[in-house]
Design an enzyme around this catalytic site. Structure first.
Site, PDB file in Angstrom:
ATOM      1  N   ARG A   1     -32.447   7.683   8.882  1.00  0.00           N
ATOM      2  CA  ARG A   1     -32.835   7.166   7.571  1.00  0.00           C
ATOM      3  C   ARG A   1     -32.465   8.126   6.439  1.00  0.00           C
ATOM      4  O   ARG A   1     -32.148   7.686   5.326  1.00  0.00           O
ATOM      5  CB  ARG A   1     -34.347   6.911   7.539  1.00  0.00           C
ATOM      6  CG  ARG A   1     -34.841   5.837   8.492  1.00  0.00           C
ATOM      7  CD  ARG A   1     -34.693   4.443   7.887  1.00  0.00           C
ATOM      8  NE  ARG A   1     -35.098   3.399   8.803  1.00  0.00           N
ATOM      9  CZ  ARG A   1     -36.352   2.948   8.918  1.00  0.00           C
ATOM     10  NH1 ARG A   1     -37.307   3.458   8.161  1.00  0.00           N
ATOM     11  NH2 ARG A   1     -36.641   1.991   9.776  1.00  0.00           N
TER      12      ARG A   1
ATOM     13  N   ASP B   1     -45.495  -2.897  -3.399  1.00  0.00           N
ATOM     14  CA  ASP B   1     -44.886  -2.076  -2.364  1.00  0.00           C
ATOM     15  C   ASP B   1     -44.647  -0.684  -2.935  1.00  0.00           C
ATOM     16  O   ASP B   1     -44.545  -0.505  -4.152  1.00  0.00           O
ATOM     17  CB  ASP B   1     -43.562  -2.680  -1.887  1.00  0.00           C
ATOM     18  CG  ASP B   1     -43.164  -2.176  -0.503  1.00  0.00           C
ATOM     19  OD1 ASP B   1     -43.555  -2.816   0.493  1.00  0.00           O
ATOM     20  OD2 ASP B   1     -42.491  -1.131  -0.416  1.00  0.00           O
TER      21      ASP B   1
END
Length: 277
Positions: free
Chosen positions: A39, A145
């Site tokens: 990531r 979020d």
């Protein structure tokens, strides 16, 4: 010969976990090294850095905190889909929404951890399909979020063909506009988008909204938190849920082992009783 991906040692992995956890509550236990390495490799490339040691040094020098936020954004899991965990939407259609209609008045829902928007837009589509014309006009769905990158996608409300492939054709026809070009994309209709308000929110930070909410979706979020963080989150969700309101968690999650006053309804569905004395 091009250099291979940078290595991520145990000590650097530990330091990354210590940086991430206070910001967003996510725990990085042993075994997640490869996920973190994959990531974050893109962040190293974007910054022209050759190692994770250099990357952590860069974050330490960044007084703005932007790169720390970018690191959390990159690590955060954003797997989602329209009408994911469909049993929840079946329950809403058959039980929760009819009860809210019978009650009357405004309906407020919160999608906590909305990622790229599929969950709150699924809620809005369900509301428009379930409630007669005009009855949905005082329904509002808050979608939040921690990932600003995902929120940009949610605001755009444009999805590729893979995202809508499993949806019934009639749902696609009612709630999406097919956009020209290749590859083909699908934009959520303005009528659906009008029910959803999108905002940035870190669940570990103060919450500006006051509620109460009739429905809270906080699914597949707690699995990344330790038990103490889960407990704090559940306590805060309780405070914002209206009496009679329902909390939906992921099917891989449970409130077992946490101190709470919710009543179990069915797997991953809990209700806040009207009598909370």
């Amino acid at each position: 010969m091009p250099a291979g991906p940078p290595a991520l040692g145990a000590e650097v992995f530990r330091r990354i976990g210590e940086m991430v956890s206070p910001v967003c509550g996510i725990e990085l236990p042993p075994g997640k090294e490869e996920l973190v390495r994959s990531r974050l490799t893109g962040r190293l490339r974007a910054l022209g850095l050759a190692s994770f040691d250099a990357y952590l040094a860069y974050i330490a020098r960044d007084a703005t905190g932007r790169e720390l936020a970018a690191m959390v954004d990159a690590i955060t899991t954003n797997k989602t889909s329209f009408f994911r965990e469909s049993l929840h939407f079946d329950y809403l259609r058959q039980h929760a929404l009819p009860a809210l209609r019978a009650r009357g008045g405004p309906v407020r829902m919160w999608s906590a951890g909305c990622s790229s928007g599929e969950e709150p837009y699924s809620l809005a589509m369900l509301v428009r399909d379930t409630m007669p014309d005009g009855e949905w006009c005082d329904v509002r769905i808050l979608a939040t979020d921690i990932s600003r990158r995902m929120l940009e996608r949610a605001r755009a409300a444009v999805y590729d063909e893979e995202a809508v492939r499993e949806l019934p054709a009639e749902v696609v026809m009612r709630h999406f506009i097919v956009q020209s070009g290749e590859p083909r994309t699908y934009r959520v209709t303005d009528a659906v988008r009008a029910l959803v308000r999108i905002a940035h929110l870190n669940l570990m930070s103060p919450w500006p909204m006051r509620g109460p909410f009739d429905v809270i979706f906080c699914r597949n979020v707690m699995i990344y938190f330790d038990r103490a963080t889960q407990q704090r989150l559940i306590d805060r969700l309780w405070q914002l849920l209206a009496p009679g309101g329902e909390l939906f968690v992921g099917h891989a999650e449970s409130l077992t082992g946490l101190a709470h006053r919710f009543t179990y309804v069915r797997p991953a569905v809990y209700v806040k009783p009207f009598d909370t004395r």
